[in-house]
Design a protein around this motif. Structure first.
Motif, PDB file in Angstrom:
ATOM      1  N   TYR A 190      23.405  42.267  32.086  1.00  0.00           N
ATOM      2  CA  TYR A 190      24.720  41.685  32.388  1.00  0.00           C
ATOM      3  C   TYR A 190      25.777  42.332  31.500  1.00  0.00           C
ATOM      4  O   TYR A 190      25.535  42.613  30.326  1.00  0.00           O
ATOM      5  CB  TYR A 190      24.720  40.173  32.158  1.00  0.00           C
ATOM      6  CG  TYR A 190      23.891  39.397  33.164  1.00  0.00           C
ATOM      7  CD1 TYR A 190      24.395  39.120  34.422  1.00  0.00           C
ATOM      8  CD2 TYR A 190      22.611  38.945  32.845  1.00  0.00           C
ATOM      9  CE1 TYR A 190      23.646  38.402  35.354  1.00  0.00           C
ATOM     10  CE2 TYR A 190      21.856  38.234  33.766  1.00  0.00           C
ATOM     11  CZ  TYR A 190      22.384  37.969  35.011  1.00  0.00           C
ATOM     12  OH  TYR A 190      21.640  37.271  35.931  1.00  0.00           O
ATOM     13  N   SER A 192      28.801  40.936  30.865  1.00  0.00           N
ATOM     14  CA  SER A 192      29.630  39.932  30.198  1.00  0.00           C
ATOM     15  C   SER A 192      28.743  38.901  29.503  1.00  0.00           C
ATOM     16  O   SER A 192      27.530  38.832  29.748  1.00  0.00           O
ATOM     17  CB  SER A 192      30.558  39.250  31.209  1.00  0.00           C
ATOM     18  OG  SER A 192      29.811  38.717  32.290  1.00  0.00           O
ATOM     19  N   ASP A 193      29.370  38.084  28.657  1.00  0.00           N
ATOM     20  CA  ASP A 193      28.607  37.117  27.867  1.00  0.00           C
ATOM     21  C   ASP A 193      29.503  35.928  27.535  1.00  0.00           C
ATOM     22  O   ASP A 193      30.723  36.070  27.392  1.00  0.00           O
ATOM     23  CB  ASP A 193      28.105  37.769  26.580  1.00  0.00           C
ATOM     24  CG  ASP A 193      27.016  36.947  25.908  1.00  0.00           C
ATOM     25  OD1 ASP A 193      27.368  36.004  25.151  1.00  0.00           O
ATOM     26  OD2 ASP A 193      25.831  37.229  26.135  1.00  0.00           O
ATOM     27  N   PHE A 194      28.906  34.754  27.403  1.00  0.00           N
ATOM     28  CA  PHE A 194      29.679  33.556  27.068  1.00  0.00           C
ATOM     29  C   PHE A 194      30.280  33.626  25.669  1.00  0.00           C
ATOM     30  O   PHE A 194      31.233  32.907  25.361  1.00  0.00           O
ATOM     31  CB  PHE A 194      28.805  32.311  27.192  1.00  0.00           C
ATOM     32  CG  PHE A 194      28.989  31.570  28.482  1.00  0.00           C
ATOM     33  CD1 PHE A 194      30.122  30.806  28.705  1.00  0.00           C
ATOM     34  CD2 PHE A 194      28.041  31.643  29.492  1.00  0.00           C
ATOM     35  CE1 PHE A 194      30.312  30.133  29.896  1.00  0.00           C
ATOM     36  CE2 PHE A 194      28.209  30.974  30.689  1.00  0.00           C
ATOM     37  CZ  PHE A 194      29.355  30.212  30.891  1.00  0.00           C
ATOM     38  N   GLU A 196      32.100  35.780  24.592  1.00  0.00           N
ATOM     39  CA  GLU A 196      33.447  36.345  24.721  1.00  0.00           C
ATOM     40  C   GLU A 196      34.500  35.279  25.025  1.00  0.00           C
ATOM     41  O   GLU A 196      35.695  35.550  24.963  1.00  0.00           O
ATOM     42  CB  GLU A 196      33.467  37.408  25.826  1.00  0.00           C
ATOM     43  CG  GLU A 196      32.509  38.551  25.580  1.00  0.00           C
ATOM     44  CD  GLU A 196      32.158  39.325  26.829  1.00  0.00           C
ATOM     45  OE1 GLU A 196      31.436  40.325  26.732  1.00  0.00           O
ATOM     46  OE2 GLU A 196      32.598  38.908  27.926  1.00  0.00           O
ATOM     47  N   LYS A 204      31.838  24.853  28.773  1.00  0.00           N
ATOM     48  CA  LYS A 204      30.541  25.525  28.647  1.00  0.00           C
ATOM     49  C   LYS A 204      29.401  24.524  28.803  1.00  0.00           C
ATOM     50  O   LYS A 204      28.367  24.815  29.401  1.00  0.00           O
ATOM     51  CB  LYS A 204      30.440  26.234  27.297  1.00  0.00           C
ATOM     52  CG  LYS A 204      31.386  27.419  27.135  1.00  0.00           C
ATOM     53  CD  LYS A 204      31.268  28.019  25.748  1.00  0.00           C
ATOM     54  CE  LYS A 204      32.247  29.154  25.528  1.00  0.00           C
ATOM     55  NZ  LYS A 204      32.176  29.715  24.164  1.00  0.00           N
ATOM     56  N   MET A 229      37.167  33.407  34.207  1.00  0.00           N
ATOM     57  CA  MET A 229      36.371  34.020  33.141  1.00  0.00           C
ATOM     58  C   MET A 229      35.069  33.250  32.922  1.00  0.00           C
ATOM     59  O   MET A 229      33.987  33.842  32.768  1.00  0.00           O
ATOM     60  CB  MET A 229      37.185  34.061  31.861  1.00  0.00           C
ATOM     61  CG  MET A 229      36.525  34.809  30.708  1.00  0.00           C
ATOM     62  SD  MET A 229      37.602  34.854  29.260  1.00  0.00           S
ATOM     63  CE  MET A 229      36.688  35.947  28.187  1.00  0.00           C
ATOM     64  N   LYS A 232      32.618  33.673  36.059  1.00  0.00           N
ATOM     65  CA  LYS A 232      31.967  34.975  36.156  1.00  0.00           C
ATOM     66  C   LYS A 232      30.800  35.113  35.182  1.00  0.00           C
ATOM     67  O   LYS A 232      29.926  35.960  35.386  1.00  0.00           O
ATOM     68  CB  LYS A 232      32.980  36.085  35.908  1.00  0.00           C
ATOM     69  CG  LYS A 232      33.934  36.301  37.075  1.00  0.00           C
ATOM     70  CD  LYS A 232      34.874  37.465  36.836  1.00  0.00           C
ATOM     71  CE  LYS A 232      35.735  37.720  38.070  1.00  0.00           C
ATOM     72  NZ  LYS A 232      36.688  38.835  37.872  1.00  0.00           N
ATOM     73  N   ARG A 233      30.779  34.289  34.156  1.00  0.00           N
ATOM     74  CA  ARG A 233      29.694  34.346  33.181  1.00  0.00           C
ATOM     75  C   ARG A 233      28.581  33.361  33.467  1.00  0.00           C
ATOM     76  O   ARG A 233      27.579  33.337  32.739  1.00  0.00           O
ATOM     77  CB  ARG A 233      30.270  34.131  31.767  1.00  0.00           C
ATOM     78  CG  ARG A 233      30.955  35.372  31.236  1.00  0.00           C
ATOM     79  CD  ARG A 233      32.027  35.103  30.204  1.00  0.00           C
ATOM     80  NE  ARG A 233      32.624  36.364  29.763  1.00  0.00           N
ATOM     81  CZ  ARG A 233      33.506  37.073  30.472  1.00  0.00           C
ATOM     82  NH1 ARG A 233      33.906  36.643  31.665  1.00  0.00           N
ATOM     83  NH2 ARG A 233      33.987  38.218  30.002  1.00  0.00           N
ATOM     84  N   THR A 236      24.943  34.651  33.772  1.00  0.00           N
ATOM     85  CA  THR A 236      24.281  35.083  32.533  1.00  0.00           C
ATOM     86  C   THR A 236      23.483  33.971  31.871  1.00  0.00           C
ATOM     87  O   THR A 236      22.680  34.254  30.983  1.00  0.00           O
ATOM     88  CB  THR A 236      25.317  35.628  31.529  1.00  0.00           C
ATOM     89  OG1 THR A 236      26.154  34.554  31.065  1.00  0.00           O
ATOM     90  CG2 THR A 236      26.189  36.695  32.147  1.00  0.00           C
ATOM     91  N   LYS A 408      26.073  32.745  22.213  1.00  0.00           N
ATOM     92  CA  LYS A 408      25.781  33.776  23.205  1.00  0.00           C
ATOM     93  C   LYS A 408      25.109  33.168  24.437  1.00  0.00           C
ATOM     94  O   LYS A 408      24.496  32.105  24.378  1.00  0.00           O
ATOM     95  CB  LYS A 408      24.883  34.861  22.599  1.00  0.00           C
ATOM     96  CG  LYS A 408      25.578  35.746  21.579  1.00  0.00           C
ATOM     97  CD  LYS A 408      24.655  36.857  21.127  1.00  0.00           C
ATOM     98  CE  LYS A 408      25.392  37.841  20.213  1.00  0.00           C
ATOM     99  NZ  LYS A 408      26.421  38.593  20.939  1.00  0.00           N
ATOM    100  N   SER A 409      25.219  33.899  25.537  1.00  0.00           N
ATOM    101  CA  SER A 409      24.603  33.446  26.783  1.00  0.00           C
ATOM    102  C   SER A 409      23.098  33.271  26.628  1.00  0.00           C
ATOM    103  O   SER A 409      22.508  32.355  27.219  1.00  0.00           O
ATOM    104  CB  SER A 409      24.898  34.438  27.909  1.00  0.00           C
ATOM    105  OG  SER A 409      26.266  34.443  28.245  1.00  0.00           O
TER     106      SER A 409
END
Length: 512
Positions: A190, A192-194, A196, A204, A229, A232-233, A236, A408-409
Motif C-alpha cells: 500500500y 498510504s498509511d493511517f 499520515e 480512526k 484522506m 482512502k486509507r 490498509t 500506523k495502519s
C-alpha cells in the motif's frame, strides 16, 4: 472434412468452451454461423489481411465457420486467432494433429500481430477444467492466465508465431507464475498509511470498527476535514486477501479488462471511487454486452462514494439490493448473469450545501430548511443500510503541526485481524458468512443477545431517534463488533452505547 479448434466465451465471471468448426468446399463466399455478433462476423476481414501479411493464403473457396454450441451468442474479437488457425488447418497450411490439445484465444491485427483479450483468467481456469494441455493467448494476457496451475500457457505475439509453433518449427517457453510467491510478495503493498493522518482519533476508531466487522460507513463533515484522506486509507487496515478472495477478485477485473499486462494476481483489496456523474448501469453493471459495474469491481474491497448527495437518486437506489444480497443479478431475455458484489460501502458528504453546518468556528450560510433538503437527497432506506454515521470535525492547527507519533495502519490492522479471527471461528459452520455485517436477522437474535439493561438502553434510543427495525439490527451488529475488538464474550452496555453513538444522522436536532 471439417477441422475443429477451441476457444472460450465468458459469461459473468465464468467461461464456456466454444468449438470452432471450419469446412471448405466449392464456392466463393465466407459464412460464420452460430449466433455471432458483428465483431465476430468482421473477423473474416481481419483474418484475411493478417494471413496475407504473414505470407499465408486465404482459400478462395466457400468457407463455413460454425461456432458451437450454436444457441449461445458469441461476442467480441477474441475468436479471431482460433478461426484463422482452423481455416489454415482446413486448407492444409497448418498441421491439425495438435489442435485438440490447445485452447486458442486472441484478436488478430491486420499485420498479423495479436491484441489482448478480456477474461483471460476465467478462460484459463475453464481450459484446465476441460482437460486441455495448454492455452495459446496473446503475450499481454500470459501472466494473468498463468496463475492457473496444471496448464501450459504460451504467450504469443503474432499469427506467424502460432503457425510455427503448431508446425513444430519453433519452441515457445510456457509462461510460469508462482502464484503463492506472487501473492505473498505484494500482499501489503500500500502506498498510504493511517500514520499520515494527524488527529481524527475518533474517526480512526470508527473506521477500525467498520473494518473489523465489514460494516458500511458514512463520513459527514465540512470541506477539508479529511474525509477522503481517511476513506482512502481504509483498505490498509482491512485483513489481507486470502488466495481464494484474490483469485475471485482477479477474475472480475480480468473480465472487465482492468488488469495490466504486468499483473498476474490482485493481491491488495480494491478501492473504487466512481465520480458522482456515474450512471446506474455503470455502477451495478449491465449494458448490451453485460459487464461488471463498479460495485462488482469493488468486490472484497471498498467502494467509496464521495459527495454522496450529488449522485443521482436512481443511482443510489439501485445499490439497496446489492448491499443486502452482496451480489448483482443482470437478467436478459436469453440469459441471466450473476456478479459478486460483497464490498464495504464508504460514503462521504458535507452536512449542507455550504458545508459548514455544525462547524465549530464557521457559520453556516444555508437558509431555513436547506440543511434538511440537502440531507433528503439521500433516502432513508439507503441510510438504514449504512451501519456507522460518523461526524468528522476539522483538525486544528496544533494537531496538524504536532510531531506526535500517529499509529500506523499495521498496528490497527493487527487488532482488526484478531476480531476477524473471532468472527471466522463464530461462523465456521456458515461458509457464506465471514464477518458480523453479513449476519442474517435470525443470527443477530442468536449471537447478539443483550442484557435487560441493554434492552432498556436500546429501547430508549430507538424511541428517541425513531429508528427502523433494520437500524435496530445494525446497532446490534456494530455492538457485537465492538465487543469482539474488546475481547468480550458478551455485549455490554458500553458496547451498545458506542454503537448507538454512531447513528449521527438519526439524532434529533442534528440537522437543525
Amino acid at each position: 472434412m471439417p477441422v475443429k479448434t477451441y476457444a472460450s466465451a465468458v459469461f459473468g465471471i465464468q467461461a464456456i468452451t466454444i468449438t470452432i468448426e471450419v469446412n471448405i468446399s466449392g464456392g466463393t463466399k465466407y459464412h460464420i454461423v452460430g449466433l455471432p455478433d458483428n465483431a465476430v462476423k468482421e473477423s473474416m476481414l481481419r483474418v484475411e489481411a493478417a494471413m496475407q501479411s504473414c505470407g499465408l493464403r486465404m482459400p478462395r473457396q466457400k468457407i463455413v465457420v460454425n461456432l458451437a454450441p450454436a444457441d449461445i451468442r458469441k461476442e467480441g474479437s477474441a475468436y479471431d486467432l482460433a478461426i484463422a488457425i482452423a481455416i489454415l488447418a482446413a486448407s492444409g497450411q497448418v498441421a491439425a494433429d495438435k489442435l485438440e490439445q490447445y485452447l486458442i484465444m486472441g484478436e488478430v491485427s491486420l499485420d498479423g500481430g495479436l491484441q489482448p483479450v478480456k477474461g483471460a483468467l476465467p478462460v484459463s481456469i475453464q481450459a484446465r477444467n476441460d482437460g486441455f494441455k495448454g492455452l495459446l493467448i496473446p503475450k499481454q494476457n500470459a501472466r494473468e492466465a498463468a496463475i492457473v496451475n496444471d496448464l501450459e500457457v504460451y504467450g504469443i505475439e503474432s499469427l506467424r508465431e502460432v503457425v510455427a509453433f503448431l508446425e513444430g518449427d519453433t519452441a515457445i517457453e510456457p509462461t510460469i507464475v508462482n502464484t503463492r510467491d506472487e501473492f505473498l510478495r505484494d500482499i501489503n503493498n500500500y502506498e498510504s498509511d493511517f500514520s499520515e493522518v494527524k488527529g481524527q482519533e475518533n474517526i480512526k476508531r470508527a473506521l477500525e470498527i467498520a473494518a473489523a466487522g465489514g460494516h458500511n460507513v458514512i463520513l459527514i463533515g465540512p470541506p477539508g476535514a479529511g474525509k477522503t484522506m481517511l476513506a482512502k486509507r481504509l483498505p490498509t487496515i482491512l485483513p489481507p486477501l486470502n488466495l481464494s478472495e484474490a483469485l475471485e477478485t482477479t477474475k472480475i477485473h480480468s473480465v472487465a479488462g482492468k488488469l495490466a499486462a504486468s499483473d498476474s494476481l490482485m493481491t491488495v483489496r480494491p478501492f473504487r471511487s466512481p465520480h458522482h456523474t456515474i450512471s446506474d448501469v455503470a455502477l451495478v453493471g449491465g449494458g448490451v454486452n453485460p459487464q461488471p459495474g463498479e460495485i462488482s469491481l469493488a468486490h472484497n474491497g471498498v467502494l467509496f462514494l464521495d459527495e454522496l448527495p450529488e449522485f443521482k437518486r436512481t443511482v443510489l437506489e439501485v445499490m439497496r439490493q446489492p448491499l443486502e444480497e452482496r451480489r448483482v443479478t443482470i437478467s436478459r431475455a436469453r440469459f441471466t448473469i450473476d456478479y459478486p458484489a460483497s464490498f464495504m460501502l464508504v460514503a462521504s458528504m458535507n452536512p449542507c450545501i455550504c458545508g459548514f453546518h455544525n462547524h465549530p468556528s464557521r457559520e453556516c450560510t444555508c437558509g431555513p430548511g436547506m440543511v434538511q433538503k440537502y440531507l433528503g437527497r439521500v433516502s432513508g432506506p439507503l441510510l438504514d443500510r449504512i451501519d456507522l454515521h460518523v461526524e468528522v470535525t476539522p483538525v486544528d492547527f496544533n494537531e496538524l503541526s504536532s510531531s506526535r507519533y500517529a499509529e500506523k495502519s499495521a498496528a490497527i490492522r493487527s487488532r482488526v485481524m484478531v476480531a476477524r479471527e473471532v468472527q471466522e471461528h463464530r461462523f465456521c459452520d456458515r461458509p457464506d458468512i465471514h464477518c458480523n455485517a453479513q449476519m442474517s436477522p435470525g443470527l443477530v437474535r442468536t449471537i447478539c443477545a443483550i442484557s435487560e439493561a441493554g434492552q432498556l438502553l436500546l429501547k430508549n434510543a430507538m424511541e428517541r431517534l425513531g429508528l427502523s427495525a433494520r437500524a435496530y439490527d445494525r446497532i446490534l451488529k456494530v455492538s457485537r463488533t465492538i465487543a469482539d475488538l474488546a475481547g468480550a464474550e458478551e455485549i455490554g452496555n458500553e458496547h451498545l452505547a458506542e454503537a448507538i453513538h454512531y447513528r449521527s444522522l438519526d439524532r434529533d436536532g442534528w440537522a437543525g
